[in-house]
Design a protein around this motif. Structure first.
Motif, mmCIF file in Angstrom:
data_model
loop_
_atom_site.group_PDB
_atom_site.id
_atom_site.type_symbol
_atom_site.label_atom_id
_atom_site.label_comp_id
_atom_site.label_asym_id
_atom_site.label_seq_id
_atom_site.Cartn_x
_atom_site.Cartn_y
_atom_site.Cartn_z
ATOM 1 N N VAL A 130 132.453 -51.799 0.568
ATOM 2 C CA VAL A 130 131.123 -52.209 1.390
ATOM 3 C C VAL A 130 130.827 -53.747 1.194
ATOM 4 N N GLU A 131 131.283 -54.393 2.237
ATOM 5 C CA GLU A 131 130.812 -55.827 2.306
ATOM 6 C C GLU A 131 129.473 -56.832 2.710
ATOM 7 N N LEU A 132 129.157 -56.357 1.714
ATOM 8 C CA LEU A 132 127.450 -56.751 1.687
ATOM 9 C C LEU A 132 127.258 -57.931 2.575
ATOM 10 N N HIS A 133 127.904 -58.812 2.697
ATOM 11 C CA HIS A 133 127.564 -60.052 3.423
ATOM 12 C C HIS A 133 128.657 -60.471 4.660
ATOM 13 N N GLY A 134 129.269 -59.169 5.303
ATOM 14 C CA GLY A 134 130.544 -59.027 6.610
ATOM 15 C C GLY A 134 131.161 -59.622 5.636
ATOM 16 N N GLY A 135 132.343 -59.740 6.908
ATOM 17 C CA GLY A 135 134.087 -60.058 6.500
ATOM 18 C C GLY A 135 134.019 -61.532 7.807
ATOM 19 N N LEU A 136 135.003 -61.950 6.947
ATOM 20 C CA LEU A 136 136.017 -63.360 8.276
ATOM 21 C C LEU A 136 136.409 -63.095 8.730
ATOM 22 N N ASP A 137 137.382 -61.657 9.246
ATOM 23 C CA ASP A 137 138.623 -61.076 9.293
ATOM 24 C C ASP A 137 137.946 -60.900 10.916
ATOM 25 N N ARG A 138 136.213 -60.821 11.321
ATOM 26 C CA ARG A 138 135.919 -59.873 12.086
ATOM 27 C C ARG A 138 135.070 -61.240 13.274
ATOM 28 N N VAL A 139 134.539 -61.589 14.202
ATOM 29 C CA VAL A 139 133.979 -62.627 14.636
ATOM 30 C C VAL A 139 132.943 -61.617 15.805
ATOM 31 N N GLY A 196 130.134 -64.679 27.598
ATOM 32 C CA GLY A 196 130.546 -66.241 27.762
ATOM 33 C C GLY A 196 129.576 -66.347 26.993
ATOM 34 N N GLY A 197 128.938 -65.328 25.281
ATOM 35 C CA GLY A 197 127.922 -66.136 24.638
ATOM 36 C C GLY A 197 128.703 -66.137 23.808
ATOM 37 N N VAL A 198 126.882 -66.614 22.600
ATOM 38 C CA VAL A 198 128.118 -67.385 21.217
ATOM 39 C C VAL A 198 128.788 -66.693 20.246
ATOM 40 N N LEU A 199 129.591 -67.194 20.137
ATOM 41 C CA LEU A 199 129.982 -66.750 18.908
ATOM 42 C C LEU A 199 130.166 -66.895 17.383
ATOM 43 N N LYS A 200 129.645 -65.465 16.591
ATOM 44 C CA LYS A 200 129.132 -66.215 15.184
ATOM 45 C C LYS A 200 130.534 -65.396 14.099
ATOM 46 N N PRO A 201 131.186 -65.941 13.255
ATOM 47 C CA PRO A 201 131.764 -64.573 12.181
ATOM 48 C C PRO A 201 131.117 -63.299 11.609
ATOM 49 N N ASP A 202 132.124 -62.681 11.376
ATOM 50 C CA ASP A 202 130.791 -61.487 11.084
ATOM 51 C C ASP A 202 130.148 -61.971 10.018
ATOM 52 N N VAL A 203 129.630 -62.626 9.761
ATOM 53 C CA VAL A 203 129.188 -63.206 8.078
ATOM 54 C C VAL A 203 127.471 -63.259 8.449
ATOM 55 N N VAL A 204 127.228 -62.232 6.758
ATOM 56 C CA VAL A 204 125.621 -63.207 6.389
ATOM 57 C C VAL A 204 125.636 -64.458 6.188
ATOM 58 N N PHE A 205 125.050 -65.580 6.991
ATOM 59 C CA PHE A 205 124.303 -66.360 6.309
ATOM 60 C C PHE A 205 123.811 -66.844 6.154
ATOM 61 N N PHE A 206 123.410 -67.792 4.958
ATOM 62 C CA PHE A 206 122.831 -68.624 4.466
ATOM 63 C C PHE A 206 121.748 -68.946 5.117
ATOM 64 N N GLY A 207 119.914 -67.868 4.659
ATOM 65 C CA GLY A 207 118.776 -67.792 5.370
ATOM 66 C C GLY A 207 118.867 -67.171 6.355
ATOM 67 N N GLU A 208 120.285 -65.776 6.538
ATOM 68 C CA GLU A 208 119.936 -64.522 7.418
ATOM 69 C C GLU A 208 120.032 -63.649 6.217
ATOM 70 N N ASN A 209 118.731 -62.944 6.860
ATOM 71 C CA ASN A 209 119.267 -61.249 5.773
ATOM 72 C C ASN A 209 120.668 -60.404 6.292
ATOM 73 N N VAL A 210 120.958 -59.395 4.844
ATOM 74 C CA VAL A 210 121.715 -58.409 4.815
ATOM 75 C C VAL A 210 121.322 -57.628 6.119
ATOM 76 N N PRO A 211 121.737 -57.006 6.944
ATOM 77 C CA PRO A 211 121.579 -55.538 7.955
ATOM 78 C C PRO A 211 120.681 -54.423 6.857
ATOM 79 N N ARG A 212 119.800 -53.884 6.783
ATOM 80 C CA ARG A 212 119.090 -53.136 6.390
ATOM 81 C C ARG A 212 120.068 -52.312 5.684
ATOM 82 N N PRO A 213 120.089 -51.626 7.026
ATOM 83 C CA PRO A 213 121.094 -50.244 6.432
ATOM 84 C C PRO A 213 122.076 -49.878 5.219
ATOM 85 N N ARG A 214 122.775 -51.686 5.862
ATOM 86 C CA ARG A 214 123.770 -51.530 4.636
ATOM 87 C C ARG A 214 123.176 -51.622 3.602
ATOM 88 N N VAL A 215 121.527 -52.350 3.078
ATOM 89 C CA VAL A 215 121.203 -52.467 1.628
ATOM 90 C C VAL A 215 121.093 -51.451 1.586
#
Length: 298
Positions: A130-139, A196-215
């Motif tokens: 379980v990747e609590l904060h996501g993974g850098l291998d995805r966008v 054409g939208g904004v891309l973000k690494p699929d990780v939890v940044f500082f100030g961002e909440n971990v998705p509740r289902p994952r918690v």
């Protein structure tokens, strides 16, 4: 019936568990049902520094925040330029002895929760991490939600910035690096190919909440574990500390192996201050060979 570990008290509050030998961990792991909670300290031997340890990157680097990334085009340009360089180091990193030891202990584990985004547990062969904060291998696209491999984005960024030659020796656990402003200026950020939208690494940044289902998934793993083994985490932020508190409240033994003190120490039954790679390798060997006994040199 589980009983909550007792803490002795002083006039200053609860005393920390004494730092003990690795031999004290053997019977707890040998019982099975161990839930691993790992942090950046487990990956330092793979060449990825942690945030808060000795020489940790937070001493000289401010991580990207969710607010800045989502509200500032300049912030996104700076992040993707720096992360484009840092990703090369993350992608080349290999699991170390600590990751391999966790994989070896898999028959005795109730699961692995990692706060790391480097994918090294999976690369070592651990299943169902379980990747609590996501993974850098995805966008992920913040507009349409489409997930794409980071390798695809890396190719697109190289094509969009053919003359970009920045390098650095300073990498952070989130794949971000330090680059001077003149190297960031002019870096072209590419949009989502789907909308054409904004891309973000699929990780939890500082100030961002971990998705509740994952918690909730992680809480379920804690509730069904026989013990919680914390590896290489200072537990400074609530993201990981809440699971230590949950385990301690339920009377589930908490074992912390980390270099230096952690915020979870008052909740721990056992605290071991040793390098992770060698120690976990020895622990796995003894537990799997005999289930008990003495560890070499401990």
């Amino acid at each position: 019936m589980r009983t909550r570990p007792t803490l002795s008290w002083t006039n200053q509050g609860p005393s920390l568990p004494r730092t003990t030998a690795l031999t004290d961990v053997v019977p707890i792991v040998a019982r099975g049902g161990v839930l691993v909670l790992s942090g950046a300290g487990l990956s330092t031997e793979s060449g990825i520094p942690d945030y808060r340890g000795e020489g940790g990157s937070l001493r000289k680097h401010t991580p990207m925040t969710y607010e800045e990334f989502t509200t500032s085009e300049a912030g996104r340009q700076r992040y993707w330029a720096r992360s484009h360089v840092g990703w090369r180091t993350i992608a080349r990193a290999h699991p170390n002895a600590g990751h391999r030891a966790v994989t070896t202990l898999h028959p005795l584990l109730a699961g692995v929760i990692t706060q790391n985004v480097d994918g090294l547990h999976q690369a070592a062969g651990s299943p169902d991490v379980v990747e609590l904060h996501g993974g850098l291998d995805r966008v992920i696209c913040l507009d349409c939600g489409m997930l794409t491999p980071r390798l695809d984005l890396d190719r697109r960024l190289r094509e969009a910035n053919p003359d970009f030659r920045a390098t650095t020796d300073e990498i952070n656990p989130d794949g971000d690096v330090f680059l001077p402003e003149h190297q960031v200026r002019g870096f072209e950020v590419v949009p989502c190919e789907e909308c054409g939208g904004v891309l973000k690494p699929d990780v939890v940044f500082f100030g961002e909440n971990v998705p509740r289902p994952r918690v909730e998934q992680c809480y379920g793993l804690v509730d069904n574990a026989r013990s919680l083994l914390v590896l290489g985490s200072s537990l400074t932020v609530m993201s990981g500390l809440r699971f230590v508190r949950r385990a301690a409240t339920a009377g589930i033994p908490v074992v912390i192996i980390n270099r230096g003190e952690t915020r979870g120490d008052p909740h721990a039954s056992i605290r071991v201050d040793l390098p992770l790679g060698k120690s976990l390798t020895e622990l796995a060997e003894v537990v799997l060979q005999s289930g008990n006994g003495d560890l070499p040199g401990r």
